[in-house]
Design a protein around this motif. Structure first.
Motif, PDB file in Angstrom:
ATOM      1  N   PRO A 122       0.810  -1.223   0.000  1.00 56.41           N
ATOM      2  CA  PRO A 122       0.000   0.000   0.000  1.00 56.41           C
ATOM      3  C   PRO A 122       0.842   1.271   0.000  1.00 56.41           C
ATOM      4  N   GLN A 170      -2.553 -13.202  -4.214  1.00 51.30           N
ATOM      5  CA  GLN A 170      -3.199 -12.348  -5.211  1.00 51.30           C
ATOM      6  C   GLN A 170      -4.286 -11.487  -4.589  1.00 51.30           C
ATOM      7  N   THR A 171      -4.998 -12.021  -3.601  1.00 47.76           N
ATOM      8  CA  THR A 171      -6.074 -11.261  -2.962  1.00 47.76           C
ATOM      9  C   THR A 171      -5.536 -10.044  -2.221  1.00 47.76           C
ATOM     10  N   ASP A 172      -4.369 -10.166  -1.593  1.00 49.01           N
ATOM     11  CA  ASP A 172      -3.766  -9.035  -0.892  1.00 49.01           C
ATOM     12  C   ASP A 172      -3.301  -7.967  -1.873  1.00 49.01           C
ATOM     13  N   ALA A 174      -4.608  -7.442  -4.880  1.00 46.88           N
ATOM     14  CA  ALA A 174      -5.831  -6.816  -5.383  1.00 46.88           C
ATOM     15  C   ALA A 174      -6.409  -5.833  -4.369  1.00 46.88           C
ATOM     16  N   ALA A 175      -6.368  -6.192  -3.080  1.00 48.10           N
ATOM     17  CA  ALA A 175      -6.906  -5.320  -2.033  1.00 48.10           C
ATOM     18  C   ALA A 175      -6.151  -3.998  -1.965  1.00 48.10           C
ATOM     19  N   ALA A 176      -4.835  -4.039  -2.200  1.00 46.29           N
ATOM     20  CA  ALA A 176      -4.032  -2.810  -2.159  1.00 46.29           C
ATOM     21  C   ALA A 176      -4.410  -1.852  -3.280  1.00 46.29           C
ATOM     22  N   GLN A 178      -7.520  -1.486  -4.393  1.00 43.39           N
ATOM     23  CA  GLN A 178      -8.940  -1.153  -4.318  1.00 43.39           C
ATOM     24  C   GLN A 178      -9.212   0.341  -4.135  1.00 43.39           C
ATOM     25  N   ALA A 179      -8.288   1.040  -3.534  1.00 41.82           N
ATOM     26  CA  ALA A 179      -8.494   2.472  -3.279  1.00 41.82           C
ATOM     27  C   ALA A 179      -8.391   3.318  -4.549  1.00 41.82           C
TER      28      ALA A 179
END
Length: 253
Positions: A122, A170-172, A174-176, A178-179
């Motif tokens: 992030p 991959q989910t982590d 993708a989450a980064a 999202q903003a």
């Protein structure tokens, strides 16, 4: 070990590889070309940051298309090679987690297989977003959990030590993203080698052998090497080594 010590270790590993990096970097070039294709056509004469430029292969690609390129890398030796090949208009030794670039400066950030070496994804995306001008674009490629799976499995048959870095799921990743206004593309790529020594030479040859925790790629004896080779999964095309790739494109509103 502190974050700064890790960064020094990463820089040393890539600096040792600088002179022969391009000989072993076919996979890195594949990923970079794939990433460039996801950006699509861009007008020339843009200020572009190549973040983690290595020897400047893609800096030169962007420069040939008429862009003003800033080549940035944590390794001074990599930047020397890039500068010798006239890869960019400017060269900066720097850490992409703390970019030494002014806010709202560049129109495009290109970062190929560099952010997996960072501690805080992030923070990295925040830094990239910060330096982009409104309307700018970021394109990054990185490795995700599951990469080097065969290497990890084979080592487990030889000892209980850690021999690969842990990649984010991959989910982590993708989450980064999202903003931000973005798109993500997932790809699995498997390379095949006729001999295990060729596989190790390639990983070391591009400087990717630094470990945060563990014992790296070192082999203490021929016996251990043979044991590792015997434990490796077999395929008709050769010894496989898989990569889980994530390509992310972020649009600065």
């Amino acid at each position: 070990m502190s974050i700064n010590n890790h960064k020094q270790g990463i820089a040393r590993s890539f600096s040792r590889a600088a002179q022969h990096y391009d000989r072993y970097a076919a996979f890195q070039r594949y990923c970079g070309e794939r990433l460039r294709s996801l950006i699509g056509p861009r007008r020339s004469s843009q200020l572009l940051l190549d973040a983690g430029c290595g020897t400047g292969w893609f800096s030169r690609c962007w420069q040939r298309e008429g862009n003003y390129v800033i080549a940035l890398d944590i390794s001074a030796a990599m930047l020397v090679i890039a500068q010798q090949q006239h890869s960019a208009a400017a060269y900066i030794i720097g850490d992409i987690e703390q970019l030494p670039i002014a806010t709202s400066t560049v129109e495009c950030v290109f970062s190929n297989l560099a952010i997996q070496w960072c501690e805080d994804l992030p923070q990295v995306l925040n830094q990239f977003h910060r330096v982009l001008r409104p309307g700018g674009i970021l394109a990054v490629s990185t490795l995700a959990y599951g990469s080097l799976h065969e290497l990890e499995l084979a080592w487990r048959q030889v000892d209980n030590n850690i021999h690969i870095n842990r990649f984010l799921p991959q989910t982590d990743i993708a989450a980064a993203f999202q903003a931000y206004n973005h798109k993500i593309v997932i790809e699995q790529k498997t390379l095949y080698y006729s001999k295990l020594i060729d596989l190790f030479n390639e990983i070391k040859g591009v400087g990717a052998s630094y470990l945060y925790i563990g014992h790296g790629l070192g082999l203490t004896s021929r016996t251990r090497f043979r044991a590792l080779e015997e434990a490796w999964p077999r395929h008709a095309l050769g010894l496989p080594l898989s990569y889980q790739l994530v390509y992310g494109v972020l649009y600065r509103d």
